[in-house]
Design a protein around this motif. Sequence first.
Motif, mmCIF file in Angstrom:
data_model
loop_
_atom_site.group_PDB
_atom_site.id
_atom_site.type_symbol
_atom_site.label_atom_id
_atom_site.label_comp_id
_atom_site.label_asym_id
_atom_site.label_seq_id
_atom_site.Cartn_x
_atom_site.Cartn_y
_atom_site.Cartn_z
ATOM 1 N N SER A 31 34.021 -23.300 15.196
ATOM 2 C CA SER A 31 33.186 -24.453 14.872
ATOM 3 C C SER A 31 32.237 -24.073 13.739
ATOM 4 C CB SER A 31 32.387 -24.905 16.092
ATOM 5 O OG SER A 31 31.482 -23.900 16.495
ATOM 6 N N TYR A 37 30.874 -36.787 21.938
ATOM 7 C CA TYR A 37 31.473 -35.784 21.059
ATOM 8 C C TYR A 37 32.148 -36.424 19.852
ATOM 9 C CZ TYR A 37 30.847 -32.829 25.148
ATOM 10 O OH TYR A 37 30.312 -32.163 26.221
ATOM 11 N N ARG A 38 32.114 -35.695 18.743
ATOM 12 C CA ARG A 38 32.876 -36.083 17.562
ATOM 13 C C ARG A 38 34.262 -35.453 17.627
ATOM 14 N NH1 ARG A 38 28.573 -34.688 12.890
ATOM 15 N NH2 ARG A 38 27.729 -33.324 14.515
ATOM 16 N N ILE A 39 35.192 -35.997 16.856
ATOM 17 C CA ILE A 39 36.601 -35.609 16.987
ATOM 18 C C ILE A 39 37.142 -35.084 15.670
ATOM 19 C CG2 ILE A 39 38.922 -36.424 17.553
ATOM 20 C CD1 ILE A 39 37.516 -38.659 19.209
ATOM 21 N N ASN A 40 37.716 -33.904 15.717
ATOM 22 C CA ASN A 40 38.430 -33.337 14.574
ATOM 23 C C ASN A 40 39.902 -33.719 14.694
ATOM 24 O OD1 ASN A 40 40.252 -31.165 13.389
ATOM 25 N ND2 ASN A 40 38.299 -30.575 12.480
ATOM 26 N N LEU A 93 37.597 -30.255 21.796
ATOM 27 C CA LEU A 93 36.309 -30.760 21.331
ATOM 28 C C LEU A 93 35.346 -29.609 21.079
ATOM 29 C CD1 LEU A 93 35.895 -33.634 23.943
ATOM 30 C CD2 LEU A 93 36.408 -33.940 21.507
ATOM 31 N N ASP A 146 32.377 -31.718 14.191
ATOM 32 C CA ASP A 146 33.823 -31.919 14.127
ATOM 33 C C ASP A 146 34.425 -31.083 12.992
ATOM 34 O OD1 ASP A 146 32.864 -33.266 11.916
ATOM 35 O OD2 ASP A 146 33.722 -35.211 12.449
ATOM 36 N N ARG A 197 34.430 -39.816 22.770
ATOM 37 C CA ARG A 197 33.252 -40.416 22.125
ATOM 38 C C ARG A 197 32.242 -40.921 23.161
ATOM 39 N NH1 ARG A 197 36.759 -42.263 17.842
ATOM 40 N NH2 ARG A 197 36.325 -40.936 16.030
#
Length: 255
Positions: free
Chosen positions: A228, A165-168, A210, A215, A161
């Motif tokens: 993605s 970046y966003r997290i899946n 990432l 995400d 973060r």
Amino acid sequence: MIELKSPAQIEQMKPAGRFVASVITALGEAAGVGVNLLELDALAHDMIREAGAESCYIDYHPSFGAMPFGKVLCTSVNDAVLHGLPHSYRLRDGDLLSVDFAASVDGWVADSALSVVVGTARQDDLKIIDTTQRALAAGIEAAQAGNRLGDVSAAIAEVSRSAGYRINTQFGGHGVGRTMHGDPHVPNDGKAGRGLKLQPGLVIAIEPWLMAGTDQIYTDKDGWTLRSKDGSRGAHSEHTIAVTADGPLILTARD
């Protein structure tokens, strides 16, 4: 069920770790402009055969896969971010390639992943690869006996973060032993101080991955490759580690 390994069993897992590390290293060195993904899979297959090892992937058929995987290596290119099914594609200048490989040696499994840029690198690609590597290092550092599983997840998330970046959390790390995937699940996001207490003998794969702009993922028509949702590129770093009284031991450390 979570099974703790004895010090003797962790010693027995080291050859698998060294073998997987050698294959990942060879794949990273072999990846170049014009190299076909099927050639990389064949290289891994040859190394498995020469070592007398066994593939963890070729017959693997979990609920999220359309059919048995059929290859010995995951090759994810650009917007393919996980579980990339090798197919006839020649790598191009600037491609972002992630390779994920697991194998069994003498009945023990190790699992590792690496991302590289083929040819000319974009700064954005170098950044996301570096972030997954730093997140992996942070997660490993947090895998201390007496800490909680949430400490590992929180450390990964903090690095990810902080880099924007966003997290899946649909896919993450996992227990490793006689099989490739076991308990516990190791999410790439979590709360420090929560979850399973880490004890010596716990062996897990830690694997931050990432995507540059989202995400969200979807499954390709091949039934395996995860891409993605916005077409942005992804990177993936993974090691198999053992929690010990002396700190985390990286079984898949590469030279």
